[in-house]
Design a protein around this motif. Sequence first.
Motif, short mmCIF file in Angstrom:
data_model
loop_
_atom_site.label_atom_id
_atom_site.label_comp_id
_atom_site.label_asym_id
_atom_site.label_seq_id
_atom_site.Cartn_x
_atom_site.Cartn_y
_atom_site.Cartn_z
N PHE B 48 0.87 -1.17 0.00
CA PHE B 48 0.00 0.00 0.00
C PHE B 48 0.91 1.22 0.00
N ALA B 49 0.79 2.07 -1.03
CA ALA B 49 1.73 3.19 -1.12
C ALA B 49 1.03 4.46 -1.59
N ALA B 50 1.58 5.59 -1.15
CA ALA B 50 1.06 6.90 -1.51
C ALA B 50 1.05 7.07 -3.03
N ALA B 51 0.05 7.80 -3.53
CA ALA B 51 -0.12 7.97 -4.98
C ALA B 51 1.13 8.53 -5.64
N SER B 52 1.87 9.39 -4.90
CA SER B 52 3.05 10.02 -5.51
C SER B 52 4.18 9.02 -5.74
N LEU B 53 4.08 7.81 -5.17
CA LEU B 53 5.13 6.81 -5.34
C LEU B 53 4.88 5.88 -6.51
N THR B 54 3.76 6.11 -7.22
CA THR B 54 3.32 5.17 -8.26
C THR B 54 4.46 4.73 -9.19
N GLU B 117 10.55 3.62 8.84
CA GLU B 117 11.77 4.35 8.49
C GLU B 117 11.48 5.36 7.39
N VAL B 118 11.99 6.55 7.55
CA VAL B 118 11.83 7.57 6.52
C VAL B 118 12.80 7.29 5.39
N PHE B 119 12.28 7.20 4.15
CA PHE B 119 13.15 6.83 3.02
C PHE B 119 13.27 7.94 1.98
N ALA B 120 12.42 8.99 2.09
CA ALA B 120 12.50 10.06 1.09
C ALA B 120 11.82 11.29 1.62
N ARG B 121 12.10 12.42 0.99
CA ARG B 121 11.40 13.66 1.28
C ARG B 121 10.97 14.28 -0.04
N ASP B 253 13.72 -3.30 2.26
CA ASP B 253 15.18 -3.23 2.13
C ASP B 253 15.57 -2.67 0.76
N LEU B 254 14.83 -3.08 -0.26
CA LEU B 254 15.13 -2.59 -1.61
C LEU B 254 14.89 -1.07 -1.70
N VAL B 255 13.80 -0.62 -1.07
CA VAL B 255 13.50 0.82 -1.08
C VAL B 255 14.62 1.60 -0.40
N LEU B 256 15.14 1.03 0.71
CA LEU B 256 16.17 1.72 1.49
C LEU B 256 17.57 1.54 0.92
N SER B 257 17.70 0.61 -0.05
CA SER B 257 19.03 0.31 -0.59
C SER B 257 19.51 1.44 -1.49
N GLU B 258 20.77 1.34 -1.90
CA GLU B 258 21.37 2.34 -2.79
C GLU B 258 20.56 2.43 -4.08
N GLU B 259 20.13 1.26 -4.59
CA GLU B 259 19.36 1.23 -5.84
C GLU B 259 18.01 1.94 -5.67
N GLY B 260 17.36 1.69 -4.53
CA GLY B 260 16.08 2.35 -4.25
C GLY B 260 16.25 3.85 -4.17
N ARG B 261 17.31 4.26 -3.50
CA ARG B 261 17.59 5.70 -3.38
C ARG B 261 17.78 6.33 -4.74
N ARG B 262 18.50 5.63 -5.59
CA ARG B 262 18.79 6.19 -6.91
C ARG B 262 17.47 6.36 -7.69
N ALA B 263 16.61 5.33 -7.63
CA ALA B 263 15.33 5.41 -8.33
C ALA B 263 14.50 6.59 -7.82
N LEU B 264 14.52 6.77 -6.48
CA LEU B 264 13.75 7.86 -5.89
C LEU B 264 14.33 9.22 -6.30
N THR B 265 15.65 9.33 -6.28
CA THR B 265 16.27 10.59 -6.66
C THR B 265 15.99 10.92 -8.12
N ASP B 266 16.06 9.88 -8.98
CA ASP B 266 15.77 10.09 -10.40
C ASP B 266 14.36 10.62 -10.59
N ALA B 267 13.43 10.20 -9.71
CA ALA B 267 12.03 10.62 -9.84
C ALA B 267 11.79 11.98 -9.20
N GLY B 268 12.85 12.59 -8.64
CA GLY B 268 12.68 13.94 -8.09
C GLY B 268 12.59 14.00 -6.58
N PHE B 269 12.56 12.82 -5.92
CA PHE B 269 12.50 12.83 -4.45
C PHE B 269 13.85 13.26 -3.88
#
Lengths: 267, 272
Positions: B48-54, B117-121, B253-269
């Motif tokens: 279950f995830a916030a719409a902005s994470l789609t 755990e907070v994973f993005a802003r 764990d994947l969301v918090l991993s380096e790869e997850g971070r990169r995906a989030l940063t690429d999306a503007g987070f």
Amino acid sequence: MSRHRGGVPAPLLVPALLAVAFLVLPLAGLLVRAPWPDLLPQLTTPAVGEALRLSLVSATLATLVSLVLGVPLAWVLARTRARGRSLLRALVTVPLVLPPVVGGVALFLVLGRQGLLGRWLDEAFGVTVPFTTTAVVIAETFVAMPFLVISVEGALRAADVRFDDAAATLGADRWTTFRRVTLPLVAPGIAAGAVLCWARALGEFGATITFAGNFPGTTQTMPLAVYLALQQEPEAAIVLSLVLLAVSLATLLLLRDRWLGRASVSA
Amino acid sequence: MRRTAALAVLLSLAGCGGGGGLTPAGEAEVAADPTGGDEGLTGTLTVFAAASLTDVFTGLGERLEVEHPQLDVRFNFAGSSALAQQIAQGAPADVFASAAEGPMATVTDAGLAEDAEVFARNPLVLAVPVDNPAGIEPPATAGLPGLADLLVPEHTVAVCAPEVPCGAAAAEVLGSAGLADAPDTYDDDVRAVLTKVELGEVDAGLVYVSDVRAAGDAVLAYAFRESARAVNAYPVAVLADAPNAEAGRAFVDLVLSEEGRRALTDAGFQQP
């Protein structure tokens, strides 16, 4: 009842009872979960009064617009032999199946600032429709009018055309016949359609929040207030729902005594 | 003076993402490796995830499915508050990712999750239709403009309703800019605000920076000073009643991993 001894046959009775339970139990759930002690303070907040007033006013206006435009449309569908009538009927009943949110976007594309008509309205008169109470009425009319059209068309088809013919042989033109003969004949059907239309307009959510937006006092109707309250305070949402429920039940019961008793006979 | 202070906050946030954020990512890498290694995950994972994470989460879910062919990842994207209510009502989910700490608190307070755990802003930006009907432009001075430099009360403005996370943040930034009366409509979620901007029906809307990234060329976006006052933190947690807790842990764990971070940063987070 007394004519049919033995009562309702079981194959009808059991599903009918299930249907009643299915439709009534969720309402009972609302009543059981309602925070009764907090009810009065919640009800007297200005926001609730505003949303309720706006809902009643806009649903009533939408019903009036639907009557003025929808009854003639129903007559055209029921009484003329124009070609492409079934296509026309299909087209005007599309809002029945269209997801209301899509209806809201469609209204934007026509009446929005950048819309086909809206752009011209804006340039020529400086009028913008979205995010106003007018937009609420338009959104509700768009979604609710087909209910009225379908009911009135059904009533017109069921009404005896020979009365119209008799009026014509006595020298009445088609407009006089419609006004003096057809309209009184199908009045109960029109009343039933208007009630259905009003109830649908009162509960309208998707087209309203999309096209009219959500602003307390001008466009926030009860369904919008309920949905947003649900995000944070389910209790408040239950209270708001109860208010809407009570108002619509009261209105429907009142109208039923007045008009709908006859409608159920003729329709 | 105030501008300098706000900029300092922004800079410190950015600094936090670059340096201090690395440690938890490193830990997550270590934790993620054994699950990916010996035994594959099976069954269905429900997130279950916030719409902005789609967009980001859909990509991460596919990544996990490739790694574990027996695993079926399903998502329920909606407003965070609505999702929190669904979880409180017993919806069968393994992972909850919220767009703000409030809805996550609803879930943890009910004892349905712990150790979020907070994973993005995700800060707010002012989105403007690409043809910019109201001619909204930042003044030619250096530095970030204030919201009041961009908006006047006459503009037609869409924001989220205060009941949902993006609306709470919008109320905060508008209030501090003295523009509390500016909104003309309060939408039920951030994507509805974006739609009204994309259609050109409003002059501007307050949306997350990640939403602007998702909208591509359809909207312009302006950052503004006050957004630093209300940057939403995105917490994620495995739920206590998770039917597939093991897969849920792997996803977190994947969301918090380096790869997850990169995906989030690429999306503007932004990094937490």
